[in-house]
Design a protein around this motif. Structure first.
Motif, PDB file in Angstrom:
ATOM      1  N   VAL A  77     -17.241  13.580  14.953  1.00 26.89           N
ATOM      2  CA  VAL A  77     -18.691  13.522  14.778  1.00 26.89           C
ATOM      3  C   VAL A  77     -19.072  13.995  13.375  1.00 26.89           C
ATOM      4  CG1 VAL A  77     -20.890  14.538  15.507  1.00 26.89           C
ATOM      5  CG2 VAL A  77     -19.257  13.703  17.219  1.00 26.89           C
ATOM      6  N   ALA A  78     -18.463  15.082  12.925  1.00 28.08           N
ATOM      7  CA  ALA A  78     -18.756  15.595  11.584  1.00 28.08           C
ATOM      8  C   ALA A  78     -18.421  14.554  10.525  1.00 28.08           C
ATOM      9  CB  ALA A  78     -17.971  16.875  11.329  1.00 28.08           C
ATOM     10  N   GLU A  79     -17.334  13.832  10.735  1.00 32.21           N
ATOM     11  CA  GLU A  79     -16.928  12.790   9.799  1.00 32.21           C
ATOM     12  C   GLU A  79     -17.990  11.697   9.715  1.00 32.21           C
ATOM     13  OE1 GLU A  79     -12.671  11.828   9.699  1.00 32.21           O
ATOM     14  OE2 GLU A  79     -13.268   9.755  10.077  1.00 32.21           O
ATOM     15  N   ALA A  80     -18.549  11.314  10.875  1.00 28.97           N
ATOM     16  CA  ALA A  80     -19.558  10.249  10.905  1.00 28.97           C
ATOM     17  C   ALA A  80     -20.914  10.719  10.393  1.00 28.97           C
ATOM     18  CB  ALA A  80     -19.694   9.716  12.331  1.00 28.97           C
ATOM     19  N   VAL A  81     -21.255  11.973  10.638  1.00 29.17           N
ATOM     20  CA  VAL A  81     -22.567  12.510  10.245  1.00 29.17           C
ATOM     21  C   VAL A  81     -22.640  12.771   8.742  1.00 29.17           C
ATOM     22  CG1 VAL A  81     -24.015  14.581  10.463  1.00 29.17           C
ATOM     23  CG2 VAL A  81     -23.129  13.473  12.509  1.00 29.17           C
ATOM     24  N   ILE A 132      -5.247  11.064   2.820  1.00 30.40           N
ATOM     25  CA  ILE A 132      -3.842  11.149   3.201  1.00 30.40           C
ATOM     26  C   ILE A 132      -3.125   9.886   2.761  1.00 30.40           C
ATOM     27  CG2 ILE A 132      -2.212  11.378   5.112  1.00 30.40           C
ATOM     28  CD1 ILE A 132      -4.408  12.775   6.702  1.00 30.40           C
ATOM     29  N   GLU A 133      -2.047  10.045   2.007  1.00 26.01           N
ATOM     30  CA  GLU A 133      -1.226   8.907   1.592  1.00 26.01           C
ATOM     31  C   GLU A 133      -0.033   8.793   2.525  1.00 26.01           C
ATOM     32  OE1 GLU A 133       1.546   7.768  -2.211  1.00 26.01           O
ATOM     33  OE2 GLU A 133      -0.509   8.409  -2.640  1.00 26.01           O
ATOM     34  N   ARG A 141      -8.986   8.330   4.810  1.00 25.87           N
ATOM     35  CA  ARG A 141      -9.819   9.499   4.518  1.00 25.87           C
ATOM     36  C   ARG A 141     -10.391  10.083   5.801  1.00 25.87           C
ATOM     37  NH1 ARG A 141     -14.019   9.152  -0.350  1.00 25.87           N
ATOM     38  NH2 ARG A 141     -11.985   9.269  -1.400  1.00 25.87           N
ATOM     39  N   HIS A 142     -10.377  11.410   5.894  1.00 28.06           N
ATOM     40  CA  HIS A 142     -10.873  12.086   7.084  1.00 28.06           C
ATOM     41  C   HIS A 142     -11.610  13.368   6.694  1.00 28.06           C
ATOM     42  CE1 HIS A 142      -8.343   9.434   9.501  1.00 28.06           C
ATOM     43  NE2 HIS A 142      -7.382   9.691   8.648  1.00 28.06           N
ATOM     44  N   ALA A 143     -12.430  13.849   7.615  1.00 29.66           N
ATOM     45  CA  ALA A 143     -13.077  15.153   7.459  1.00 29.66           C
ATOM     46  C   ALA A 143     -12.345  16.177   8.320  1.00 29.66           C
ATOM     47  CB  ALA A 143     -14.538  15.065   7.879  1.00 29.66           C
ATOM     48  N   PHE A 144     -12.511  17.445   7.982  1.00 28.06           N
ATOM     49  CA  PHE A 144     -12.069  18.521   8.869  1.00 28.06           C
ATOM     50  C   PHE A 144     -13.050  19.672   8.735  1.00 28.06           C
ATOM     51  CE2 PHE A 144      -9.790  19.156   4.878  1.00 28.06           C
ATOM     52  CZ  PHE A 144      -9.831  20.525   4.647  1.00 28.06           C
ATOM     53  N   VAL A 145     -13.321  20.335   9.848  1.00 30.55           N
ATOM     54  CA  VAL A 145     -14.297  21.426   9.830  1.00 30.55           C
ATOM     55  C   VAL A 145     -13.634  22.792   9.879  1.00 30.55           C
ATOM     56  CG1 VAL A 145     -16.178  20.063  10.803  1.00 30.55           C
ATOM     57  CG2 VAL A 145     -14.612  21.268  12.340  1.00 30.55           C
ATOM     58  N   VAL A 146     -12.381  22.831  10.342  1.00 29.73           N
ATOM     59  CA  VAL A 146     -11.689  24.121  10.476  1.00 29.73           C
ATOM     60  C   VAL A 146     -10.532  24.223   9.489  1.00 29.73           C
ATOM     61  CG1 VAL A 146     -10.489  25.695  12.058  1.00 29.73           C
ATOM     62  CG2 VAL A 146     -12.367  24.275  12.885  1.00 29.73           C
ATOM     63  N   MET A 147      -9.482  23.392   9.679  1.00 27.62           N
ATOM     64  CA  MET A 147      -8.341  23.482   8.781  1.00 27.62           C
ATOM     65  C   MET A 147      -7.466  22.244   8.835  1.00 27.62           C
ATOM     66  SD  MET A 147      -6.112  26.407  10.818  1.00 27.62           S
ATOM     67  CE  MET A 147      -7.467  27.583  10.715  1.00 27.62           C
ATOM     68  N   ALA A 148      -6.758  22.046   7.736  1.00 22.20           N
ATOM     69  CA  ALA A 148      -5.734  21.012   7.640  1.00 22.20           C
ATOM     70  C   ALA A 148      -4.414  21.719   7.382  1.00 22.20           C
ATOM     71  CB  ALA A 148      -6.053  20.038   6.509  1.00 22.20           C
ATOM     72  N   LYS A 308      -4.744  14.670  -0.845  1.00 23.91           N
ATOM     73  CA  LYS A 308      -5.710  15.345  -1.705  1.00 23.91           C
ATOM     74  C   LYS A 308      -6.806  15.883  -0.808  1.00 23.91           C
ATOM     75  CE  LYS A 308      -9.205  14.527  -5.289  1.00 23.91           C
ATOM     76  NZ  LYS A 308      -9.835  13.516  -6.173  1.00 23.91           N
ATOM     77  N   ALA A 309      -7.043  17.184  -0.845  1.00 22.72           N
ATOM     78  CA  ALA A 309      -8.076  17.817  -0.027  1.00 22.72           C
ATOM     79  C   ALA A 309      -9.116  18.459  -0.929  1.00 22.72           C
ATOM     80  CB  ALA A 309      -7.459  18.872   0.888  1.00 22.72           C
ATOM     81  N   TRP A 310     -10.372  18.398  -0.489  1.00 26.86           N
ATOM     82  CA  TRP A 310     -11.437  19.027  -1.258  1.00 26.86           C
ATOM     83  C   TRP A 310     -12.530  19.506  -0.317  1.00 26.86           C
ATOM     84  CZ3 TRP A 310     -10.662  13.867  -0.795  1.00 26.86           C
ATOM     85  CH2 TRP A 310     -11.746  13.050  -0.419  1.00 26.86           C
ATOM     86  N   LEU A 311     -13.394  20.340  -0.845  1.00 25.10           N
ATOM     87  CA  LEU A 311     -14.477  20.913  -0.048  1.00 25.10           C
ATOM     88  C   LEU A 311     -15.815  20.390  -0.546  1.00 25.10           C
ATOM     89  CD1 LEU A 311     -14.395  23.085   2.271  1.00 25.10           C
ATOM     90  CD2 LEU A 311     -15.414  24.636   0.615  1.00 25.10           C
ATOM     91  N   GLU A 312     -16.691  20.037   0.398  1.00 25.27           N
ATOM     92  CA  GLU A 312     -18.045  19.625   0.070  1.00 25.27           C
ATOM     93  C   GLU A 312     -18.997  20.717   0.575  1.00 25.27           C
ATOM     94  OE1 GLU A 312     -18.627  15.691   1.646  1.00 25.27           O
ATOM     95  OE2 GLU A 312     -17.342  14.791   0.116  1.00 25.27           O
ATOM     96  N   PRO A 313     -19.483  21.578  -0.318  1.00 26.30           N
ATOM     97  CA  PRO A 313     -20.309  22.724   0.083  1.00 26.30           C
ATOM     98  C   PRO A 313     -21.595  22.300   0.783  1.00 26.30           C
ATOM     99  CG  PRO A 313     -19.508  23.007  -2.164  1.00 26.30           C
ATOM    100  CD  PRO A 313     -19.210  21.590  -1.774  1.00 26.30           C
ATOM    101  N   GLY A 314     -21.892  22.914   1.906  1.00 24.47           N
ATOM    102  CA  GLY A 314     -23.147  22.681   2.613  1.00 24.47           C
ATOM    103  C   GLY A 314     -23.345  21.269   3.114  1.00 24.47           C
TER     104      GLY A 314
END
Length: 326
Positions: A77-81, A132-133, A141-148, A308-314
């Motif tokens: 859901v977070a990925e879609a939102v 992810i390659e 490409r995916h989102a994560f809210v806790v950890m990878a 490649k992982a990155w953070l999108e603040p807020g």
């Protein structure tokens, strides 16, 4: 005129993990009390774990996405939102409930969770993203809210017996940990954190965390905060059996107990274990010497040769109880 339209909530639910009749009854009562319009209901499936049905709800004008499911549903859901103006509310319904735990939400009170969804306040939290390659050079490409994670934690997820998990809950992971620790394979990677130098490392585990608390009062990353604008990076390399004992002492006792006390917080003990290395950052790239299992928020995501992982603040807005502190 459109501003006078009542707000609309959508419930994205995993039919295996919720009492649908009870959920419908409570949502209907709270929606009426709040003066909202008719609720949209979308069921997840094996083929669509949440992204597709969430997008359908957004396309139908949903202002609020209520997630009734486990960590996989929350992540989808977070990925879609992402990129929309919709707010996400959680009705914890799984074994881990990782994001809900880290937000210190009530885990076992559906009525309270639904009430907070319609009456609570909004909190912006960071969202992790990862490219992810694969071995065939394709990328997803995916989102994560806790950890990878890669290494022992990814193997642990792969080794978890789903039947045992359904019967014994979090205790099922103990068996999976034991199986994973018997795996002698190590991670060999070239990596770069932010704009730092490229480095090489041999590790047992690497975890990129948006937040760090797990069930059973396990605190993998004691300084990780969901809205601080950085992720926490954990590299684990105990090497020996004694090293593993020290790792679990650090995680279970220092992080899980000492840091929770007033005295422990005042002391702010630094990790003394050379098998644990903590850093923070906003971008992390890595290439592996061979394809390795990767997990996102406790779910298997196949094997990766690089990522490649990155953070999108807020980037994610979550509805929390009105009296919840930040």
């Amino acid at each position: 005129m459109s501003n006078n339209h009542p707000k609309v909530a959508a419930v994205i639910y995993n039919p295996i993990k919720v009492d649908l009749d009870a959920l419908r009854e409570v949502v209907a009562a709270e929606a009426v009390a709040a003066g909202w319009g008719e609720t949209i209901w979308k069921e997840t499936t094996v083929e669509d774990v949440g992204q597709g049905v969430t997008q359908e709800a957004l396309d139908h004008g949903a202002d609020l996405i209520i997630v009734a499911g486990g960590d996989g549903t929350v992540r989808a859901v977070a990925e879609a939102v992402r990129g929309s103006d919709a707010v996400v509310a959680l009705v914890p319904s799984g074994t881990g409930n990782l994001l809900a735990r880290n937000l210190k939400l009530v885990l076992d009170d559906m009525k309270a969770s639904i009430h907070a969804a319609f009456t609570g306040t909004d909190r912006q939290i960071d969202l992790g993203m990862i490219d992810i390659e694969r071995d065939d050079s394709s990328r997803d490409r995916h989102a994560f809210v806790v950890m990878a994670g890669m290494g022992i934690d990814a193997k642990m997820i792969q080794n978890t017996d789903e039947d045992l998990k359904a019967k014994a809950g979090w205790a099922a992971y103990v068996d999976a940990i034991a199986k994973s620790l018997r795996d002698p394979d190590e991670l060999h990677l070239d990596y770069q954190l932010d704009d730092g130098k490229r480095r090489r490392a041999t590790l047992d585990t690497i975890i990129i965390g948006n937040c760090g608390s797990l069930p059973g009062k396990i605190v993998l990353m004691p300084d990780a905060v969901v809205d601080d604008g950085v992720f926490d990076l954990l590299m684990m390399r105990p090497q020996t059996a004694l090293g593993w004992i020290r790792v679990w002492f650090e995680i279970a006792w220092i992080n899980g107990v000492v840091r929770r006390t007033k005295a422990g917080k005042a002391l702010n003990p630094e990790p003394r274990n050379s098998g644990l290395r903590y850093q923070t950052g906003t971008r992390f790239t890595a290439r592996l010497s061979r394809p390795e299992e990767i997990e996102l928020d406790g779910d298997e995501f196949g094997k990766a040769t690089a990522f490649k992982a990155w953070l999108e603040p807020g980037a994610l807005t979550v509805r929390v109880p009105a009296d919840a502190s930040s």
